[in-house]
Design a protein around this motif. Structure first.
Motif, PDB file in Angstrom:
ATOM      1  N   HIS A 148      36.344  30.091  46.078  1.00  0.00           N
ATOM      2  CA  HIS A 148      37.944  30.296  46.446  1.00  0.00           C
ATOM      3  C   HIS A 148      38.713  30.986  45.184  1.00  0.00           C
ATOM      4  CE1 HIS A 148      36.285  28.121  50.033  1.00  0.00           C
ATOM      5  NE2 HIS A 148      37.297  28.789  50.729  1.00  0.00           N
ATOM      6  N   VAL A 149      39.613  31.519  45.464  1.00  0.00           N
ATOM      7  CA  VAL A 149      40.486  31.951  44.552  1.00  0.00           C
ATOM      8  C   VAL A 149      41.816  31.942  44.931  1.00  0.00           C
ATOM      9  CG1 VAL A 149      41.446  34.041  43.261  1.00  0.00           C
ATOM     10  CG2 VAL A 149      38.644  34.017  44.003  1.00  0.00           C
TER      11      VAL A 149
ATOM     12  N   ILE B  39      39.580  30.351  39.823  1.00  0.00           N
ATOM     13  CA  ILE B  39      38.488  30.671  40.604  1.00  0.00           C
ATOM     14  C   ILE B  39      37.818  29.335  40.914  1.00  0.00           C
ATOM     15  CG2 ILE B  39      36.013  31.681  40.591  1.00  0.00           C
ATOM     16  CD1 ILE B  39      37.109  33.738  38.718  1.00  0.00           C
ATOM     17  N   TYR B  40      37.685  28.860  41.839  1.00  0.00           N
ATOM     18  CA  TYR B  40      37.151  27.578  42.297  1.00  0.00           C
ATOM     19  C   TYR B  40      35.704  27.687  42.889  1.00  0.00           C
ATOM     20  CZ  TYR B  40      42.339  26.396  42.211  1.00  0.00           C
ATOM     21  OH  TYR B  40      43.573  26.114  42.088  1.00  0.00           O
TER      22      TYR B  40
ATOM     23  N   GLY C 261      32.949  22.169  42.341  1.00  0.00           N
ATOM     24  CA  GLY C 261      34.179  21.242  41.818  1.00  0.00           C
ATOM     25  C   GLY C 261      34.784  22.095  40.363  1.00  0.00           C
ATOM     26  N   ASN C 262      34.115  22.959  39.834  1.00  0.00           N
ATOM     27  CA  ASN C 262      34.719  23.384  38.561  1.00  0.00           C
ATOM     28  C   ASN C 262      35.307  24.546  38.799  1.00  0.00           C
ATOM     29  OD1 ASN C 262      33.123  21.785  36.669  1.00  0.00           O
ATOM     30  ND2 ASN C 262      31.390  22.990  37.208  1.00  0.00           N
ATOM     31  N   GLN C 263      36.173  24.675  37.772  1.00  0.00           N
ATOM     32  CA  GLN C 263      37.226  25.955  38.246  1.00  0.00           C
ATOM     33  C   GLN C 263      37.365  26.682  36.804  1.00  0.00           C
ATOM     34  OE1 GLN C 263      40.383  23.617  39.428  1.00  0.00           O
ATOM     35  NE2 GLN C 263      41.628  24.300  37.791  1.00  0.00           N
TER      36      GLN C 263
ATOM     37  N   ASP D 234      42.650  47.487  45.661  1.00  0.00           N
ATOM     38  CA  ASP D 234      41.103  47.176  46.408  1.00  0.00           C
ATOM     39  C   ASP D 234      40.742  45.818  46.511  1.00  0.00           C
ATOM     40  OD1 ASP D 234      38.737  47.309  47.573  1.00  0.00           O
ATOM     41  OD2 ASP D 234      37.981  48.753  45.893  1.00  0.00           O
ATOM     42  N   SER D 235      40.834  44.970  47.745  1.00  0.00           N
ATOM     43  CA  SER D 235      40.470  43.629  47.738  1.00  0.00           C
ATOM     44  C   SER D 235      38.981  43.394  47.306  1.00  0.00           C
ATOM     45  CB  SER D 235      40.847  43.075  49.070  1.00  0.00           C
ATOM     46  OG  SER D 235      39.780  43.669  50.261  1.00  0.00           O
ATOM     47  N   LYS D 236      38.155  44.560  47.415  1.00  0.00           N
ATOM     48  CA  LYS D 236      36.720  44.149  46.969  1.00  0.00           C
ATOM     49  C   LYS D 236      36.431  44.314  45.385  1.00  0.00           C
ATOM     50  CE  LYS D 236      35.398  43.446  50.941  1.00  0.00           C
ATOM     51  NZ  LYS D 236      35.117  42.150  51.474  1.00  0.00           N
ATOM     52  N   ASN D 237      37.497  44.780  44.701  1.00  0.00           N
ATOM     53  CA  ASN D 237      37.455  45.167  43.367  1.00  0.00           C
ATOM     54  C   ASN D 237      38.723  44.602  42.452  1.00  0.00           C
ATOM     55  OD1 ASN D 237      36.482  46.200  40.776  1.00  0.00           O
ATOM     56  ND2 ASN D 237      37.031  48.489  41.445  1.00  0.00           N
ATOM     57  N   ILE D 238      38.657  43.602  42.322  1.00  0.00           N
ATOM     58  CA  ILE D 238      39.799  42.891  41.658  1.00  0.00           C
ATOM     59  C   ILE D 238      39.243  42.337  40.071  1.00  0.00           C
ATOM     60  CG2 ILE D 238      41.353  41.017  41.609  1.00  0.00           C
ATOM     61  CD1 ILE D 238      41.200  40.928  44.683  1.00  0.00           C
ATOM     62  N   GLU D 239      39.686  43.034  39.213  1.00  0.00           N
ATOM     63  CA  GLU D 239      39.022  42.611  37.850  1.00  0.00           C
ATOM     64  C   GLU D 239      39.918  41.799  37.014  1.00  0.00           C
ATOM     65  OE1 GLU D 239      37.481  45.859  35.687  1.00  0.00           O
ATOM     66  OE2 GLU D 239      35.460  45.703  36.805  1.00  0.00           O
ATOM     67  N   GLY D 240      39.602  40.862  36.207  1.00  0.00           N
ATOM     68  CA  GLY D 240      40.186  40.087  35.321  1.00  0.00           C
ATOM     69  C   GLY D 240      39.537  39.517  33.964  1.00  0.00           C
ATOM     70  N   PHE D 241      40.203  38.799  33.503  1.00  0.00           N
ATOM     71  CA  PHE D 241      39.291  38.286  31.990  1.00  0.00           C
ATOM     72  C   PHE D 241      39.718  36.861  31.746  1.00  0.00           C
ATOM     73  CE2 PHE D 241      38.778  37.622  27.356  1.00  0.00           C
ATOM     74  CZ  PHE D 241      37.707  38.304  27.328  1.00  0.00           C
ATOM     75  N   GLY D 242      38.856  36.184  31.439  1.00  0.00           N
ATOM     76  CA  GLY D 242      38.764  34.843  31.257  1.00  0.00           C
ATOM     77  C   GLY D 242      37.472  33.989  30.974  1.00  0.00           C
ATOM     78  N   LYS D 243      37.631  33.350  29.779  1.00  0.00           N
ATOM     79  CA  LYS D 243      36.315  32.852  29.353  1.00  0.00           C
ATOM     80  C   LYS D 243      36.081  31.529  30.108  1.00  0.00           C
ATOM     81  CE  LYS D 243      35.045  35.287  25.330  1.00  0.00           C
ATOM     82  NZ  LYS D 243      34.523  35.306  24.073  1.00  0.00           N
ATOM     83  N   LEU D 244      34.919  30.937  30.169  1.00  0.00           N
ATOM     84  CA  LEU D 244      34.767  29.717  30.820  1.00  0.00           C
ATOM     85  C   LEU D 244      35.186  28.673  30.036  1.00  0.00           C
ATOM     86  CD1 LEU D 244      31.177  30.117  32.524  1.00  0.00           C
ATOM     87  CD2 LEU D 244      33.473  29.969  33.515  1.00  0.00           C
ATOM     88  N   GLY D 245      36.029  27.535  30.298  1.00  0.00           N
ATOM     89  CA  GLY D 245      36.428  26.728  29.513  1.00  0.00           C
ATOM     90  C   GLY D 245      37.965  26.971  28.878  1.00  0.00           C
TER      91      GLY D 245
END
Length: 130
Positions: A49-50, A59-60, A64-66, A78-89
């Protein structure tokens, strides 16, 4: 007083203006939407879920992680092509800086002579709304 005069302009430059994320002309900030997320670093596709807020998407995951990423565009065409940047943690503070833990590198086991190569796509996400 001189210190405030030096610090205040720097703080203002670090802040990004707050504007809502739009999809087809509609404000979608604050809505938790079902989606699939592709993480380029692992090649994994996750059912998630976003929730969008300003130029960020949280991003959920089902467990339970996000994670929170910074979107490449604020107006989604384009709702099928949403790009972003973010490393886990990591949590993005603004478009330049993020804070958090880097737990995917083995810093304790590495020596000065060992350098880990980072993947150019590390941190790149592609979201597809369902």
């Amino acid at each position: 007083m001189k210190l405030l005069g030096l610090v205040l302009p720097v703080l203002l430059q670090l802040c990004t203006p707050a504007m809502a994320v739009e999809l087809k002309g509609q404000n979608i900030d604050g809505q938790k939407l079902p989606a699939r997320a592709y993480y380029y670093a692992t090649g994994g596709v996750y059912k998630v879920h976003v929730r969008f807020h300003n130029r960020r998407a949280t991003i959920y995951f089902d467990d339970g992680n996000q994670t929170t990423i910074t979107l490449n565009q604020q107006v989604i065409t384009d709702s099928k092509n949403i790009e972003g940047f973010g490393k886990l943690g990591q949590y993005p503070v603004n478009s330049t800086f993020s804070v958090g833990l880097v737990y995917d590198n083995n810093w304790l086991g590495s020596s000065d002579s060992q350098f880990q190569q980072s993947n150019l796509l590390d941190g790149l996400w592609k979201i597809s709304l369902e």
